[in-house]
Design an enzyme around this catalytic site. Structure first.
Site, PDB file in Angstrom:
ATOM      1  N   GLU A  41      44.227  31.051  36.650  1.00 33.05           N
ATOM      2  CA  GLU A  41      43.513  31.599  37.534  1.00 33.05           C
ATOM      3  C   GLU A  41      42.486  32.458  36.794  1.00 33.05           C
ATOM      4  OE1 GLU A  41      45.935  34.964  39.362  1.00 33.05           O
ATOM      5  OE2 GLU A  41      44.265  36.299  39.617  1.00 33.05           O
ATOM      6  N   ARG A  45      36.401  39.221  38.174  1.00 35.54           N
ATOM      7  CA  ARG A  45      35.933  40.382  37.459  1.00 35.54           C
ATOM      8  C   ARG A  45      35.067  40.559  36.518  1.00 35.54           C
ATOM      9  NH1 ARG A  45      42.488  41.830  36.038  1.00 35.54           N
ATOM     10  NH2 ARG A  45      43.396  40.827  38.003  1.00 35.54           N
ATOM     11  N   THR A  69      41.551  37.756  41.948  1.00 32.86           N
ATOM     12  CA  THR A  69      40.818  38.749  42.350  1.00 32.86           C
ATOM     13  C   THR A  69      39.869  38.748  43.600  1.00 32.86           C
ATOM     14  OG1 THR A  69      40.826  39.262  39.761  1.00 32.86           O
ATOM     15  CG2 THR A  69      40.007  41.057  41.570  1.00 32.86           C
ATOM     16  N   LYS A 129      51.442  36.249  46.333  1.00 37.83           N
ATOM     17  CA  LYS A 129      51.744  37.045  45.104  1.00 37.83           C
ATOM     18  C   LYS A 129      52.180  38.397  45.040  1.00 37.83           C
ATOM     19  CE  LYS A 129      48.114  39.028  41.941  1.00 37.83           C
ATOM     20  NZ  LYS A 129      47.196  38.445  40.793  1.00 37.83           N
TER      21      LYS A 129
HETATM   22  C1  3PG Z   1      46.630  40.080  37.906  1.00 35.37           C
HETATM   23  O1  3PG Z   1      45.641  40.242  38.327  1.00 35.37           O
HETATM   24  O2  3PG Z   1      47.526  39.285  38.460  1.00 35.37           O
HETATM   25  C2  3PG Z   1      47.078  41.157  36.970  1.00 35.37           C
HETATM   26  O3  3PG Z   1      45.905  41.771  36.651  1.00 35.37           O
HETATM   27  C3  3PG Z   1      47.805  40.656  35.801  1.00 35.37           C
HETATM   28  O4  3PG Z   1      48.401  41.371  35.312  1.00 35.37           O
HETATM   29  P1  3PG Z   1      48.836  41.618  33.684  1.00 35.37           P
HETATM   30  O5  3PG Z   1      47.523  41.922  32.999  1.00 35.37           O
HETATM   31  O6  3PG Z   1      49.691  42.881  33.682  1.00 35.37           O
HETATM   32  O7  3PG Z   1      49.463  40.395  33.013  1.00 35.37           O
END
Ligand code: 3PG
Length: 208
Positions: A41, A45, A69, A129
């Site tokens: 993924e 961002r 995102t 998710k």
């Molecule tokens: C996401 O977008 O799934 C999270 O930001 C991932 O979370 P993590 O940085 O705590 O692994």
């Protein structure tokens, strides 16, 4: 098996990647694939994200690259155009739900409560998710949701690492977990691809 289902079952862990410089994308994805994590993924961002997706889709054999995102319908269209195979959102909105139903791109919408999960299931999204996983109650919350909502499957992300991934993966409604721990920004900046491959390989062993 549907496309989303096969993406979520490709490995126990889906790397959640923030790419600051698209020049790193191909080597980074190759390291993850070599370590055994093909579904990646790439989060929207950074300005480099779509170029990174494009490069991975074109050049990395074995990678299944998606965009994360996703917050608005245009993001879905951009993801498709860049060659993404799936899209992921931290939550959902009415406009995104409508756009995703019209789009051929498989979409994993985010949910953190029973109401959100039920609403998405009503729209036909049985894979979701669970985000932000740790803050929203962790594996215990997922086990609680499994009782009344046994048909809904989750990829849990947010606050997950090697210390707690097994607990999630032992939960019956968890297809996989996602996390950013596979690609620490320090290792990406210094191009330590072997170290990233080792982190990926260790992650493949998390499911008992
Ligand atoms: C996401 O977008 O799934 C999270 O930001 C991932 O979370 P993590 O940085 O705590 O692994």
């Amino acid at each position: 098996m549907g496309l989303l289902e096969s993406v979520l079952h490709a490995a126990p862990v889906m790397p959640v990647v923030v790419i600051e410089d698209a020049k790193h994308a191909v080597a980074l994805a190759r390291a993850l694939v070599a370590g055994g994590l093909p579904a990646i993924e790439v989060t929207l961002r950074t300005r480099a994200a779509l170029d990174a997706v494009r490069a991975i889709a074109a050049e990395v054999e074995g990678a299944i690259v998606g965009v994360g995102t996703v917050r608005k319908p245009q993001d879905l269209a951009d993801a498709m155009q860049a060659g993404a195979r799936f899209a992921i959102s931290p939550g959902s909105t009415p406009s995104l739900i409508a756009a995703a139903k019209d789009s051929p791109l498989p979409w994993l919408p985010g949910a953190a409560t029973a109401t959100e999960a039920m609403t998405l299931a009503e729209h036909g999204f049985e894979y979701q998710k669970f985000f932000p996983a740790e803050a929203a109650g962790g594996a215990a919350a997922l086990r609680s949701l499994h009782g009344p909502l046994p048909d809904i499957r989750f990829c849990a992300t947010g606050g997950i690492g090697t210390h707690n991934a097994r607990d999630y993966l032992d939960t019956p409604n968890v297809a996989c977990v996602g996390g950013s721990w596979l690609t620490p920004s320090r290792l990406v900046a210094t191009e330590e691809w072997g170290a990233i491959e080792a982190l990926a390989r260790a992650a493949t062993l998390l499911r008992a």
